[in-house]
Design a protein around this motif. Sequence first.
Motif, PDB file in Angstrom:
ATOM      1  N   GLU A  68       0.813  -1.232   0.000  1.00  0.00           N
ATOM      2  CA  GLU A  68       0.000   0.000   0.000  1.00  0.00           C
ATOM      3  C   GLU A  68       0.836   1.267   0.000  1.00  0.00           C
ATOM      4  N   THR A  69       2.053   1.196   0.552  1.00  0.00           N
ATOM      5  CA  THR A  69       2.794   2.434   0.799  1.00  0.00           C
ATOM      6  C   THR A  69       4.100   2.522   0.024  1.00  0.00           C
ATOM      7  N   CYS A  70       4.168   3.561  -0.808  1.00  0.00           N
ATOM      8  CA  CYS A  70       5.394   3.842  -1.540  1.00  0.00           C
ATOM      9  C   CYS A  70       5.873   5.238  -1.140  1.00  0.00           C
ATOM     10  N   LEU A  71       7.147   5.350  -0.808  1.00  0.00           N
ATOM     11  CA  LEU A  71       7.709   6.643  -0.413  1.00  0.00           C
ATOM     12  C   LEU A  71       8.825   7.026  -1.374  1.00  0.00           C
ATOM     13  N   PHE A  72       9.004   8.313  -1.580  1.00  0.00           N
ATOM     14  CA  PHE A  72      10.184   8.777  -2.296  1.00  0.00           C
ATOM     15  C   PHE A  72      11.126   9.440  -1.291  1.00  0.00           C
ATOM     16  N   THR A 186       9.399   4.000  10.308  1.00  0.00           N
ATOM     17  CA  THR A 186       8.027   3.935  10.829  1.00  0.00           C
ATOM     18  C   THR A 186       7.446   5.343  10.946  1.00  0.00           C
ATOM     19  N   TYR A 187       8.260   6.275  11.426  1.00  0.00           N
ATOM     20  CA  TYR A 187       7.820   7.675  11.542  1.00  0.00           C
ATOM     21  C   TYR A 187       7.368   8.198  10.175  1.00  0.00           C
ATOM     22  N   MET A 188       8.147   7.887   9.121  1.00  0.00           N
ATOM     23  CA  MET A 188       7.785   8.343   7.777  1.00  0.00           C
ATOM     24  C   MET A 188       6.436   7.765   7.359  1.00  0.00           C
ATOM     25  N   GLN A 189       6.258   6.480   7.646  1.00  0.00           N
ATOM     26  CA  GLN A 189       4.978   5.844   7.292  1.00  0.00           C
ATOM     27  C   GLN A 189       3.822   6.507   8.021  1.00  0.00           C
ATOM     28  N   GLU A 190       4.066   6.864   9.283  1.00  0.00           N
ATOM     29  CA  GLU A 190       3.008   7.531  10.062  1.00  0.00           C
ATOM     30  C   GLU A 190       2.638   8.866   9.432  1.00  0.00           C
ATOM     31  N   GLN A 191       3.634   9.582   8.927  1.00  0.00           N
ATOM     32  CA  GLN A 191       3.353  10.881   8.301  1.00  0.00           C
ATOM     33  C   GLN A 191       2.475  10.695   7.062  1.00  0.00           C
ATOM     34  N   HIS A 193       0.276   8.279   6.649  1.00  0.00           N
ATOM     35  CA  HIS A 193      -1.088   7.987   7.100  1.00  0.00           C
ATOM     36  C   HIS A 193      -1.791   9.246   7.582  1.00  0.00           C
ATOM     37  N   HIS A 194      -1.021  10.155   8.216  1.00  0.00           N
ATOM     38  CA  HIS A 194      -1.635  11.424   8.633  1.00  0.00           C
ATOM     39  C   HIS A 194      -2.185  12.163   7.428  1.00  0.00           C
ATOM     40  N   GLU A 199      -6.777  13.974   4.247  1.00  0.00           N
ATOM     41  CA  GLU A 199      -7.487  14.026   2.969  1.00  0.00           C
ATOM     42  C   GLU A 199      -8.888  13.460   3.119  1.00  0.00           C
ATOM     43  N   GLU A 200      -8.995  12.353   3.881  1.00  0.00           N
ATOM     44  CA  GLU A 200     -10.315  11.753   4.084  1.00  0.00           C
ATOM     45  C   GLU A 200     -11.239  12.718   4.807  1.00  0.00           C
ATOM     46  N   THR A 201     -10.703  13.392   5.858  1.00  0.00           N
ATOM     47  CA  THR A 201     -11.524  14.340   6.606  1.00  0.00           C
ATOM     48  C   THR A 201     -11.986  15.467   5.686  1.00  0.00           C
ATOM     49  N   GLU A 202     -11.052  15.946   4.840  1.00  0.00           N
ATOM     50  CA  GLU A 202     -11.433  17.016   3.904  1.00  0.00           C
ATOM     51  C   GLU A 202     -12.536  16.558   2.972  1.00  0.00           C
ATOM     52  N   GLU A 203     -12.418  15.301   2.500  1.00  0.00           N
ATOM     53  CA  GLU A 203     -13.442  14.774   1.592  1.00  0.00           C
ATOM     54  C   GLU A 203     -14.785  14.704   2.296  1.00  0.00           C
ATOM     55  N   GLU A 204     -14.775  14.247   3.567  1.00  0.00           N
ATOM     56  CA  GLU A 204     -16.028  14.163   4.324  1.00  0.00           C
ATOM     57  C   GLU A 204     -16.660  15.532   4.461  1.00  0.00           C
ATOM     58  N   VAL A 205     -15.817  16.534   4.788  1.00  0.00           N
ATOM     59  CA  VAL A 205     -16.324  17.902   4.954  1.00  0.00           C
ATOM     60  C   VAL A 205     -16.938  18.376   3.643  1.00  0.00           C
ATOM     61  N   ASP A 206     -16.207  18.122   2.539  1.00  0.00           N
ATOM     62  CA  ASP A 206     -16.709  18.505   1.209  1.00  0.00           C
ATOM     63  C   ASP A 206     -18.068  17.873   0.958  1.00  0.00           C
TER      64      ASP A 206
END
Length: 210
Positions: A68-72, A186-191, A193-194, A199-206
């Motif tokens: 699920e998670t790809c980082l650069f 792990t810290y990077m992965q947490e960022q 997810h934040h 984004e999900e919260t923004e979508e809900e508000v929209d």
Amino acid sequence: MQARYLKAVATSEQLPAPVACEFGFVGRSNCGKSSLINGLLNSKLARTSAMPGRTQMIHYFELQVNPETCLFLVDLPGYGFNKTPKKLQKTWDLLIRDFLERANVREVFFLHDIRRPLDDVDLCLLEDLLEVKRVSLVLTKIDKFSVQQQKQYVAAIQATIAPLFEDLPVHTISNLHKTGVAELRTYMQEQVHHVEEEEETEEEVDHEGK
Ligand SMILES: Nc1nc2c(ncn2[C@@H]2O[C@H](COP(=O)(O)OP(=O)(O)O)[C@@H](O)[C@H]2O)c(=O)[nH]1
Ligand SMILES: [Mg+2]
């Protein structure tokens, strides 16, 4: 976990499509930047101890942490430490500015050898970066000290930054002993997810607003 070297970037046009969360890495030469990138990638893709080159390029590494998670991970060599010949400086500054403006750049890691006090150049660069991005201070080479000494050095650095920068996260690592490297990943992965949660919260508000 899979890692690969993605590309070298010399001009803004060459920056890759913003398809993943990006993390920038800055620090003086020899502070352990390539070693940390290799540690995070669990590979030897970044060159360590290379002569501080004149070539000013941003290097992109891709880390597929899980399906699920790809980082650069983005190596910003020479940034802010005046190693660049004058005529290159302008193009370089533009490139870095364009990089830092990317919305998918989640955070910049400011690497610093724990044995050195933070000087004015370091503090100015930290301040500049904090104006545009979230920043973490990453203290490297902690294996040079005993646990007791590490505490003293970290406390001294904390005392320098606390009055200047509120809530600046500080991570401590040893590339030699691999201390703190997995935690930083792990810290990077947490960022990431934040970001997704925001984004999900923004979508809900929209959605509710419509
Ligand atoms: N003891 C110790 N040496 C380190 C550590 N990280 C890097 N080094 C050494 O410091 C030197 C510079 O490291 P490098 O990763 O090339 O630094 P860069 O110039 O910032 O990319 C190399 O000799 C590394 O082996 C660390 O955490 N502990
Ligand atoms: Mg390097």
